[in-house]
Scaffold this motif. Structure first.
Motif, short mmCIF file in Angstrom:
data_model
loop_
_atom_site.label_atom_id
_atom_site.label_comp_id
_atom_site.label_asym_id
_atom_site.label_seq_id
_atom_site.Cartn_x
_atom_site.Cartn_y
_atom_site.Cartn_z
N THR A 197 0.84 -1.19 0.00
CA THR A 197 0.00 0.00 0.00
C THR A 197 0.88 1.25 0.00
OG1 THR A 197 -1.76 -1.14 1.19
CG2 THR A 197 -1.78 1.26 1.26
N TYR A 198 0.52 2.20 -0.86
CA TYR A 198 1.18 3.50 -0.88
C TYR A 198 0.24 4.52 -0.28
CZ TYR A 198 5.26 2.39 -3.74
OH TYR A 198 6.45 1.90 -4.19
N VAL A 199 0.80 5.43 0.49
CA VAL A 199 0.02 6.47 1.16
C VAL A 199 0.71 7.81 0.96
CG1 VAL A 199 -0.83 7.29 3.40
CG2 VAL A 199 -0.83 4.85 2.90
N ILE A 200 -0.09 8.83 0.67
CA ILE A 200 0.42 10.21 0.65
C ILE A 200 -0.24 10.92 1.82
CG2 ILE A 200 0.48 12.40 -0.59
CD1 ILE A 200 0.37 10.78 -3.19
N GLU A 201 0.58 11.57 2.64
CA GLU A 201 0.08 12.21 3.85
C GLU A 201 0.40 13.71 3.83
OE1 GLU A 201 0.58 11.80 8.71
OE2 GLU A 201 1.78 10.57 7.38
N ASP A 202 -0.53 14.50 4.31
CA ASP A 202 -0.27 15.92 4.55
C ASP A 202 0.21 16.00 6.00
OD1 ASP A 202 -0.31 18.63 5.22
OD2 ASP A 202 -2.12 19.04 4.04
N HIS A 215 -2.66 13.36 -7.04
CA HIS A 215 -2.20 12.39 -6.03
C HIS A 215 -2.50 10.96 -6.43
CE1 HIS A 215 -1.05 15.63 -3.41
NE2 HIS A 215 -2.28 16.11 -3.40
N ALA A 216 -3.70 10.70 -6.96
CA ALA A 216 -4.05 9.33 -7.38
C ALA A 216 -3.13 8.88 -8.52
CB ALA A 216 -5.51 9.27 -7.80
N LYS A 217 -2.86 9.75 -9.45
CA LYS A 217 -1.95 9.42 -10.56
C LYS A 217 -0.56 9.08 -10.04
CE LYS A 217 -0.28 11.19 -14.96
NZ LYS A 217 -0.37 12.27 -15.94
N THR A 218 -0.09 9.82 -9.06
CA THR A 218 1.22 9.55 -8.46
C THR A 218 1.24 8.15 -7.84
OG1 THR A 218 1.61 11.89 -8.02
CG2 THR A 218 2.85 10.30 -6.67
N ILE A 219 0.19 7.81 -7.12
CA ILE A 219 0.11 6.49 -6.48
C ILE A 219 0.01 5.39 -7.52
CG2 ILE A 219 -1.38 5.00 -5.08
CD1 ILE A 219 -1.79 7.42 -3.24
N ILE A 220 -0.84 5.56 -8.53
CA ILE A 220 -0.97 4.54 -9.57
C ILE A 220 0.36 4.31 -10.27
CG2 ILE A 220 -2.03 4.05 -11.81
CD1 ILE A 220 -4.60 5.42 -10.66
N ASN A 221 1.06 5.37 -10.62
CA ASN A 221 2.36 5.22 -11.28
C ASN A 221 3.37 4.50 -10.39
OD1 ASN A 221 1.57 6.37 -13.70
ND2 ASN A 221 2.15 8.43 -13.07
N ALA A 222 3.37 4.80 -9.09
CA ALA A 222 4.28 4.11 -8.16
C ALA A 222 3.94 2.63 -8.06
CB ALA A 222 4.21 4.77 -6.79
N LEU A 223 2.65 2.31 -8.05
CA LEU A 223 2.24 0.90 -7.96
C LEU A 223 2.58 0.14 -9.24
CD1 LEU A 223 -1.18 1.36 -6.14
CD2 LEU A 223 0.95 0.49 -5.15
N ILE A 224 2.42 0.78 -10.39
CA ILE A 224 2.80 0.14 -11.66
C ILE A 224 4.30 -0.13 -11.67
CG2 ILE A 224 3.06 0.56 -14.14
CD1 ILE A 224 0.33 2.04 -13.99
N LYS A 225 5.08 0.82 -11.21
CA LYS A 225 6.54 0.63 -11.15
C LYS A 225 6.88 -0.52 -10.20
CE LYS A 225 10.82 3.13 -10.36
NZ LYS A 225 11.45 4.41 -10.01
#
Length: 71
Positions: A2-7, A46-56
């Motif tokens: 799981t990837y998470v982006i936090e403020d 943010h969703a695009k960033t997470i999707i790209n990280a998961l694809i990688k």
């Protein structure tokens, strides 16, 4: 995984998503699931960033991502 982006300034989760790797008799498959973004942070990529990280992270595995039209 799981990837998470936090403020960190507000101590809230901005977006998250998961990669599930499935092993069956013939191959390994990967699925991206549960891509969510806090309503106050939508439209900022943010969703695009997470999707790209998961694809990688999936590497050379085939990646499936299903979504509902209303999302």
């Amino acid at each position: 995984m799981t990837y998470v982006i936090e403020d960190e300034t507000k101590n809230i989760i901005v977006a998250s998503g998961s990669l599930v790797i499935e092993h069956n008799l013939f191959e390994k498959l990967s699925h991206i699931e549960n891509i969510v973004t806090h309503i106050d942070y939508r439209g900022q990529g943010h969703a695009k960033t997470i999707i790209n990280a998961l694809i990688k992270e999936a590497g050379e595995l085939k990646v499936d991502l299903y979504c509902d039209e209303k999302n």
